[in-house]
Write a protein that holds these residues in place. Sequence first.
Motif, PDB file in Angstrom:
ATOM      1  N   THR A 314       0.789  -0.960  -0.206  1.00  0.00           N
ATOM      2  CA  THR A 314       0.247  -0.213   0.248  1.00  0.00           C
ATOM      3  C   THR A 314       0.992   1.328  -0.115  1.00  0.00           C
ATOM      4  O   THR A 314       1.547   1.351   0.588  1.00  0.00           O
ATOM      5  N   ASN A 315       0.657   2.428  -0.417  1.00  0.00           N
ATOM      6  CA  ASN A 315       1.014   3.893  -0.337  1.00  0.00           C
ATOM      7  C   ASN A 315      -0.484   4.519  -0.581  1.00  0.00           C
ATOM      8  O   ASN A 315      -1.241   4.870  -1.139  1.00  0.00           O
ATOM      9  N   ILE A 316       0.182   6.021   0.111  1.00  0.00           N
ATOM     10  CA  ILE A 316      -0.424   7.314   1.008  1.00  0.00           C
ATOM     11  C   ILE A 316       0.167   8.095   0.645  1.00  0.00           C
ATOM     12  O   ILE A 316       1.302   8.220   1.804  1.00  0.00           O
ATOM     13  N   LEU A 317      -0.450   9.340   0.092  1.00  0.00           N
ATOM     14  CA  LEU A 317       0.592  10.671  -0.090  1.00  0.00           C
ATOM     15  C   LEU A 317      -0.870  11.310  -0.346  1.00  0.00           C
ATOM     16  O   LEU A 317      -1.519  11.467  -0.626  1.00  0.00           O
ATOM     17  N   ILE A 318      -0.328  12.271   0.726  1.00  0.00           N
ATOM     18  CA  ILE A 318      -1.700  13.824   0.699  1.00  0.00           C
ATOM     19  C   ILE A 318      -0.748  14.943   1.212  1.00  0.00           C
ATOM     20  O   ILE A 318      -0.096  14.977   1.698  1.00  0.00           O
ATOM     21  N   LEU A 319      -0.850  15.698  -0.113  1.00  0.00           N
ATOM     22  CA  LEU A 319      -0.341  16.805  -0.171  1.00  0.00           C
ATOM     23  C   LEU A 319      -1.461  18.290  -0.306  1.00  0.00           C
ATOM     24  O   LEU A 319      -2.378  18.370  -1.442  1.00  0.00           O
ATOM     25  N   PRO A 320      -1.991  19.191   1.463  1.00  0.00           N
ATOM     26  CA  PRO A 320      -2.690  19.180   1.139  1.00  0.00           C
ATOM     27  C   PRO A 320      -2.908  21.234   1.152  1.00  0.00           C
ATOM     28  O   PRO A 320      -3.840  21.454  -0.611  1.00  0.00           O
ATOM     29  N   LYS A 321      -1.684  21.698   0.026  1.00  0.00           N
ATOM     30  CA  LYS A 321      -2.101  22.468  -0.388  1.00  0.00           C
ATOM     31  C   LYS A 321      -1.703  22.503  -1.772  1.00  0.00           C
ATOM     32  O   LYS A 321      -2.103  23.529  -2.572  1.00  0.00           O
ATOM     33  N   ALA A 322      -1.258  21.565  -2.088  1.00  0.00           N
ATOM     34  CA  ALA A 322      -1.464  21.351  -3.862  1.00  0.00           C
ATOM     35  C   ALA A 322      -2.319  20.474  -4.277  1.00  0.00           C
ATOM     36  O   ALA A 322      -3.125  20.687  -5.372  1.00  0.00           O
ATOM     37  N   GLY A 323      -3.816  20.304  -3.103  1.00  0.00           N
ATOM     38  CA  GLY A 323      -4.684  19.850  -2.791  1.00  0.00           C
ATOM     39  C   GLY A 323      -4.647  18.534  -4.408  1.00  0.00           C
ATOM     40  O   GLY A 323      -5.655  17.824  -4.854  1.00  0.00           O
ATOM     41  N   VAL A 324      -3.681  17.529  -3.884  1.00  0.00           N
ATOM     42  CA  VAL A 324      -4.181  16.084  -4.166  1.00  0.00           C
ATOM     43  C   VAL A 324      -3.723  15.130  -3.008  1.00  0.00           C
ATOM     44  O   VAL A 324      -2.973  15.612  -2.096  1.00  0.00           O
ATOM     45  N   TYR A 325      -4.161  13.369  -3.230  1.00  0.00           N
ATOM     46  CA  TYR A 325      -3.777  13.241  -2.405  1.00  0.00           C
ATOM     47  C   TYR A 325      -4.127  12.012  -3.958  1.00  0.00           C
ATOM     48  O   TYR A 325      -4.919  11.553  -4.025  1.00  0.00           O
ATOM     49  N   VAL A 326      -3.349  10.787  -3.141  1.00  0.00           N
ATOM     50  CA  VAL A 326      -2.647   9.567  -4.098  1.00  0.00           C
ATOM     51  C   VAL A 326      -3.022   7.976  -2.982  1.00  0.00           C
ATOM     52  O   VAL A 326      -1.981   7.933  -2.257  1.00  0.00           O
ATOM     53  N   ALA A 327      -3.779   7.532  -3.271  1.00  0.00           N
ATOM     54  CA  ALA A 327      -3.855   5.996  -2.875  1.00  0.00           C
ATOM     55  C   ALA A 327      -4.237   4.750  -3.367  1.00  0.00           C
ATOM     56  O   ALA A 327      -4.672   4.784  -3.998  1.00  0.00           O
ATOM     57  N   VAL A 328      -2.837   3.855  -2.947  1.00  0.00           N
ATOM     58  CA  VAL A 328      -2.915   3.112  -3.669  1.00  0.00           C
ATOM     59  C   VAL A 328      -3.118   1.633  -2.750  1.00  0.00           C
ATOM     60  O   VAL A 328      -1.842   1.611  -1.781  1.00  0.00           O
TER      61      VAL A 328
END
Length: 484
Positions: A314-328
Motif C-alpha cells: 500500500t501507499n498513500i500520499l497527501i499534499l494538502p496545499k496542492a489539493g492532491v492525494y493518491v492512495a494505492v
Amino acid sequence: TGVIASIDDDICDVIPLDYGTQICRNPNHPTVAVTWRMILTHRSSMKRSLPSAKNTNGEPISPTYGPSGGYVTDYPAAGNPTCPLEGVVDFYRALLTDDADVQTSVGAGVILQGGDELNWYDLAQSNGGMWHPYKPGAKNNYSNAAYGYLPALIEFATGTSFAEFSREHLFGPLGMDHTAWFRDDLPQGTREALPVEKNGQGFLDIGHYCFIDYASGSLRTSAKDLEAWGNAMLDYGASTLWSTEMGDEIVACQERKVNKMPVSQKDCEFGYGWILLDNSKKITTTENWLKQGFKDYDWTDGIWHDGAEVGSQTNILILPKAGVYVAVLTNTDLNSETAAQQLTKAIVDAPLPALDPGTPTSAPITAPTSAPNPAPTNCPGKSEFVFSITTDKFPKETKWVLKRNNKTIRQRGYNTYKKKFHSYQESTYCIPQKGNYKFIIEDRYGDGICCNEGIGRYEISIDGNVKKSGGDFNIKEVTKWWSN
C-alpha cells in the motif's frame, strides 16, 4: 481506566497498578517514562518486530499469525486455529512481563525447538528482549511492535476495544463503512482481494491471514473509503475528525529528544505516525518515485506512508496545499518492493480528462449525476435522507456534515464536488428515524454558494419532504430537527 491529558503522558499512567511497571518500561532504563508521543513517533526504544520462533524441527514458524498452517510456507502460522487474533492486552502482558499467572491464547500450545512450550516473555528474552539498550526518546527506530501495543493501551485508557474506538472516532464520522481491523467486522457480502505471492513464473493465492499486532498494518479498507479519508485530510482532518489545531500538529514535526526538546527540522521524520514532507525534501528525499512524480507540486504540510505484508502493498500520499492525494492498494507480491510507489507515480503521470470550463450562470443546469459513494435507495425501518446541490463557480469550496446526537454520520469534505454550475444528486442515505439531528453546510471562502459567484443551491429532504433548501449564506448554514 486512566485518563490521557497529553501525548507526553507516561503510558504507565493508564496501566492498572497491580500490573506493575514492567509492562510499560524499558527494563534497561526503568526510571525513564515511555510516552504516547514516543510510540507515535517511533522513539519508544521498543524493538521493531515481535520475536521470531522455531518449531521442534528447527524450522521457522509464526506463532503471532493465524490461521495455523496459513500465511507462508517458509514460516507458517502456528498455534492459532482461527482468525481474528484477539486479546491484545493479555498478549502484551505475556510478552513484556515475567508474571507466570498471565495467560494468552496467542500461540497457545506451540512447542518450540528444544521441547519447551512457548512462553512469550522467555522467547523475547532469548531474542535479546523487546527493548533496545538506549533510553526511550534517544533515537528514531521504526517499531511495528510498538504500534501493535497501541490497541492495548487504548483499551486500558478508554475501557473500549480499539476496533470500537476506531469506528466511533475515525471511520464512523467519515462514513467509512467498508473499513475495519477485522474481516468479521466488514459488511456482509463485502468482496475482498486475496493476498497473492509470486510462485515461480506465476502467482499463488495464499489466503487471508491475521496477526496479533494488527494495528501495525492489518486494516481492511476500500478505495471509496480512502477517498473519504483523503478528502478529509486535504482539510487536515478538521473539523470532522478533530480541531484545526490538531490538524496542524499532524503535519508538523512531533519527535522529541530525551530532554523533551524538538528534533531539528532536517532530522525530523515523523509527525503523528505520518512521514513528513516539505519543499526542502524535494532535494534530500531518497524516494525517487516521489521526487520524479511530484516535483512540480507544493509539498508544504505533505504527509505520506507506505506499507507491505505478505501478498499486500500500500501507499498513500497527501499534499494538502496542492489539493492532491493518491492512495494505492495492491495485493501484489511483498518482494516487489516498489510496486505501490510506482503505481502512485503512474497515477499522477496519467493524462487527466479535460477540465470542464463551466457554463455561464444563465445557461441551463446540466442533468444530475451521482456524487461519490452512492448509498442504498430504500430504507426499511429507517428514514431516507437525500442531499442535492447545484454548485457555483467554486464547487470545491463546499462541504457538509450530518450529525445525529452530536456524532457525525455522513459528510462530504472540500474538493468533493468538482464541476462548476453542476447539479449533483446524492443517492439516499438510510438514517435512524429517531434522534437529534443537525445539518451543517460550509463554504470555505465565506460567501455561500449563491449569489456572488453563480446561482448555487442545495436541498436536504427526509422521506421525500424538503427539510431545508437555500444557498445564500456566509461561512455556514445550520439546520436542526428532532425526530421521534
